[in-house]
Design a protein around this motif. Sequence first.
Motif, short mmCIF file in Angstrom:
data_model
loop_
_atom_site.label_atom_id
_atom_site.label_comp_id
_atom_site.label_asym_id
_atom_site.label_seq_id
_atom_site.Cartn_x
_atom_site.Cartn_y
_atom_site.Cartn_z
N CYS A 183 48.08 44.73 24.71
CA CYS A 183 47.74 44.78 26.13
C CYS A 183 46.96 43.54 26.55
CB CYS A 183 46.98 46.05 26.47
SG CYS A 183 45.72 46.54 25.28
N GLY A 184 46.18 42.96 25.64
CA GLY A 184 45.46 41.74 25.96
C GLY A 184 46.37 40.54 26.14
N ALA A 185 47.53 40.57 25.47
CA ALA A 185 48.50 39.47 25.59
C ALA A 185 49.51 39.71 26.70
CB ALA A 185 49.23 39.29 24.26
N ALA A 186 49.51 40.89 27.28
CA ALA A 186 50.49 41.24 28.31
C ALA A 186 50.47 40.35 29.55
CB ALA A 186 50.31 42.71 28.73
N PRO A 187 49.29 39.82 30.00
CA PRO A 187 49.32 38.96 31.19
C PRO A 187 50.26 37.77 31.10
CG PRO A 187 47.07 39.64 30.74
CD PRO A 187 47.91 40.13 29.58
N VAL A 188 50.49 37.27 29.90
CA VAL A 188 51.46 36.18 29.73
C VAL A 188 52.86 36.64 30.15
CG1 VAL A 188 52.59 34.68 28.07
CG2 VAL A 188 50.13 35.09 27.90
N LEU A 189 53.25 37.81 29.66
CA LEU A 189 54.58 38.33 30.00
C LEU A 189 54.66 38.70 31.48
CD1 LEU A 189 55.31 40.68 26.94
CD2 LEU A 189 55.88 38.25 27.24
N ILE A 190 53.58 39.26 32.02
CA ILE A 190 53.57 39.64 33.43
C ILE A 190 53.71 38.40 34.31
CG2 ILE A 190 52.15 40.63 35.27
CD1 ILE A 190 50.93 42.46 33.09
N GLY A 191 52.96 37.34 33.99
CA GLY A 191 53.07 36.10 34.75
C GLY A 191 54.46 35.49 34.68
N TRP A 192 55.05 35.52 33.49
CA TRP A 192 56.39 34.97 33.33
C TRP A 192 57.41 35.79 34.13
CZ3 TRP A 192 57.20 30.65 30.13
CH2 TRP A 192 58.53 30.23 30.03
N ALA A 193 57.32 37.10 34.02
CA ALA A 193 58.26 37.96 34.74
C ALA A 193 58.09 37.83 36.24
CB ALA A 193 58.04 39.42 34.32
N ALA A 194 56.86 37.59 36.71
CA ALA A 194 56.62 37.45 38.14
C ALA A 194 57.37 36.26 38.73
CB ALA A 194 55.12 37.28 38.40
N VAL A 195 57.59 35.23 37.91
CA VAL A 195 58.28 34.03 38.38
C VAL A 195 59.79 34.12 38.19
CG1 VAL A 195 58.56 31.54 38.01
CG2 VAL A 195 56.28 32.56 38.02
N THR A 196 60.21 34.63 37.03
CA THR A 196 61.63 34.58 36.68
C THR A 196 62.37 35.90 36.80
OG1 THR A 196 61.24 35.09 34.34
CG2 THR A 196 61.03 32.78 35.01
N GLY A 197 61.64 37.01 36.70
CA GLY A 197 62.30 38.32 36.72
C GLY A 197 62.91 38.69 35.39
N HIS A 198 62.67 37.89 34.36
CA HIS A 198 63.18 38.20 33.01
C HIS A 198 62.29 37.52 31.98
CE1 HIS A 198 64.81 34.12 32.49
NE2 HIS A 198 65.18 34.20 33.76
N MET A 199 62.57 37.75 30.71
CA MET A 199 61.80 37.15 29.62
C MET A 199 62.59 35.99 29.00
SD MET A 199 58.87 38.68 29.24
CE MET A 199 58.81 38.69 31.03
N SER A 200 61.87 35.15 28.24
CA SER A 200 62.51 34.07 27.50
C SER A 200 61.76 33.89 26.19
CB SER A 200 62.49 32.77 28.30
OG SER A 200 61.19 32.22 28.31
N TRP A 201 62.30 33.05 25.32
CA TRP A 201 61.63 32.82 24.03
C TRP A 201 60.25 32.21 24.20
CZ3 TRP A 201 62.71 35.28 19.88
CH2 TRP A 201 64.02 35.68 19.60
N MET A 202 60.11 31.30 25.18
CA MET A 202 58.80 30.69 25.40
C MET A 202 57.77 31.75 25.79
SD MET A 202 56.90 27.96 25.43
CE MET A 202 57.62 26.37 25.84
N ALA A 203 58.17 32.70 26.62
CA ALA A 203 57.25 33.77 27.02
C ALA A 203 56.77 34.55 25.81
CB ALA A 203 57.93 34.70 28.02
N TRP A 204 57.69 34.88 24.91
CA TRP A 204 57.32 35.66 23.73
C TRP A 204 56.46 34.85 22.77
CZ3 TRP A 204 57.34 40.56 24.07
CH2 TRP A 204 58.30 41.23 24.85
N VAL A 205 56.67 33.54 22.69
CA VAL A 205 55.83 32.69 21.84
C VAL A 205 54.40 32.67 22.36
CG1 VAL A 205 55.37 30.29 21.18
CG2 VAL A 205 57.67 31.23 20.91
#
Length: 328
Positions: A183-205
């Motif tokens: 949950c502490g790392a979730a803001p990275v994914l939330i920020g990425w999804a807010a811009v793109t609407g999907h995930m990518s390898w960079m987001a997961w890294v």
Amino acid sequence: MNEDPTRALADRPRPQARKRIELPAPGDGTPARPDLRTLIGAYVSLTKPRIVELLLITTIPAMLVAARMEYDGLPSLTAVLATLIGGALAAGSANAINCYIDRDIDQLMARTSRRPLAKHQIPPRNALVFGLVIGAIAVLGMGLLVNWLAALLTFGAIVYYDVVYTIWLKRTTPYNTVWGGACGAAPVLIGWAAVTGHMSWMAWVLFAVVFLWQPPHFYVLAMKFKDDYAAAGIPMLPVVAPARRVAIESVVYGWAMLAVSLVAVPLGATWLYGAVAVVAGGLFVWECHKLLGRVNRGEDPKPMRLFHWSTSYLTLLFLTLAVDSFLM
């Protein structure tokens, strides 16, 4: 057969909560109500603002990198503001609900005894309602103003922190800090999804960097407040395991974090990010080894040295990532 340290801790008699001291009421005997400023401050304190700030430090750089890599541009101001406000409300919601759930043990720990519920500044029911309301506003706002993937991730982060971590992991396993790191790392994914609407390898890294950063960061904090956690019956790793094991695991997670942070370079990050990741990450690992060395020599481990540097590391790395997004 070795005794399970977690079970041994659980078998200890739980200490009784500190008896609340009732001060004599002024005037007609009716308890004095806190003034408006004190009451507002108490509700703000429920959200744990310093933790919220640290979480948001990872959100904006993730949004900048996502926009640069996906659209070769910048994220919209509406998306940035909505994500930051929604993220702050969501983190505040999770923290307020956490305070409600942990109000019994917060009274037993010196570090948390000044929280609003431990000091009886706010009725527990009011704190719970406050947390649920701002959480609902955060999720709904993210869905309507950003996108529903970001809203779903926001909702998931709140539930994970309060149900999976606070209610289950925190009180049952010394690896609560490790698995609670999602949950502490979730803001990275939330920020990425807010811009793109999907995930990518960079987001997961980037998610993995924050995830692996958290165990050493919180292990040393738990070392500092080991007696607090033991008094509350919380099986943090420093409570149930020798200091050497804690230090060794910090070294392992530090090296893993450094290695994963460098994966961002072949995925699109530039030399600037790579250089900072190597130097700052190397210093982080060095501090982990210094912690292990002090423990092995039987010296004061001085855990807060690593704690403070870990905060500086994360801030520096993600600020560099933000600058780096303009060089991609």
